[in-house]
Design a protein around this motif. Structure first.
Motif: not given
Length: 212
Positions: A18-22, A170-181, A189-195
């Motif tokens: 999950l962590f890697h996929g996010i 995980t990457i599948g769900v996130i990619a679809l949600v971001v692409y479609r909606w 705007r609000g993404w945390i610094n995952l690096d």
């Protein structure tokens, strides 16, 4: 009956998947960008397969190397060595990681995507994060609590499959949600610094291996 001590390494593998996929750097952002560039949701979905495969190969190389070393090096020494490597990798990531990004264009094919994913996962030390989870798994499944080639590599393969399947989902769900909606504008705007979170996770993992 399966007990919690037996289950926790597998749950940890799922958590790491999950962590890697996010993390956008592991591929979902690239898949979305390709889909938007080519105007196709199908491109988003098909891009995920080589991305997951490249990630799996990068993690698998580390797993195989650690297990092979474990057959000839004392377990405690191996864990301490892995801890030092993880902390060193975290420092490299902070100092130089941002200068060593793998660059692949929007016209790349499936092979190019897999290679990009392999290089990104390797550069981020993705496989190294699995060592604290993999070691107790292999020792639990080995006769006499000692690493053996047959048992260790079988468990290592199972661990790789669990981790990769979770990461792919995980990457599948996130990619679809971001692409479609959602769209990619939210990253500004609000993404945390995952690096930073990723680097902290590398250090924490290394410390665990040094003191365990």
């Amino acid at each position: 009956m399966t007990t919690l001590p037996t289950l926790w390494p597998w749950l940890a593998l799922v958590g790491l998947g999950l962590f890697h996929g996010i993390n956008p750097a592991m591929g979902w952002l690239f898949a979305v960008a390709l889909g938007l560039h080519r105007g196709s949701q199908k491109v988003v979905l098909t891009s995920l397969v080589p991305i997951a495969l490249g990630h799996a190969v990068a993690v698998g190389v580390v797993i195989a190397a650690v297990l092979a070393l474990g057959l000839v090096v004392d377990h405690t020494v191996l864990m301490r060595l892995a801890g030092v490597v993880l902390i060193g990798w975290a420092l490299w990531h902070v100092l130089y990681g941002h200068r060593r990004r793998a660059v692949v264009g929007m016209t790349t094919g499936m092979l190019g995507l897999a290679l990009w994913s392999f290089l990104m996962a390797s550069a981020h030390g993705a496989g190294l994060m699995l060592i604290p989870v993999l070691a107790p798994l292999c020792l639990t499944g080995a006769p006499g609590q000692e690493l053996t080639a047959g048992a260790s590599f079988g468990i290592g393969l199972a661990a790789l499959l669990v981790h990769t399947a979770t990461m792919l989902a995980t990457i599948g769900v996130i990619a679809l949600v971001v692409y479609r909606w959602v769209g990619v504008a939210f990253l500004r705007r609000g993404w945390i610094n995952l690096d930073l979170v990723w680097t902290a996770a590398l250090v924490a993992t290394g410390v665990v291996l040094l003191i365990a």
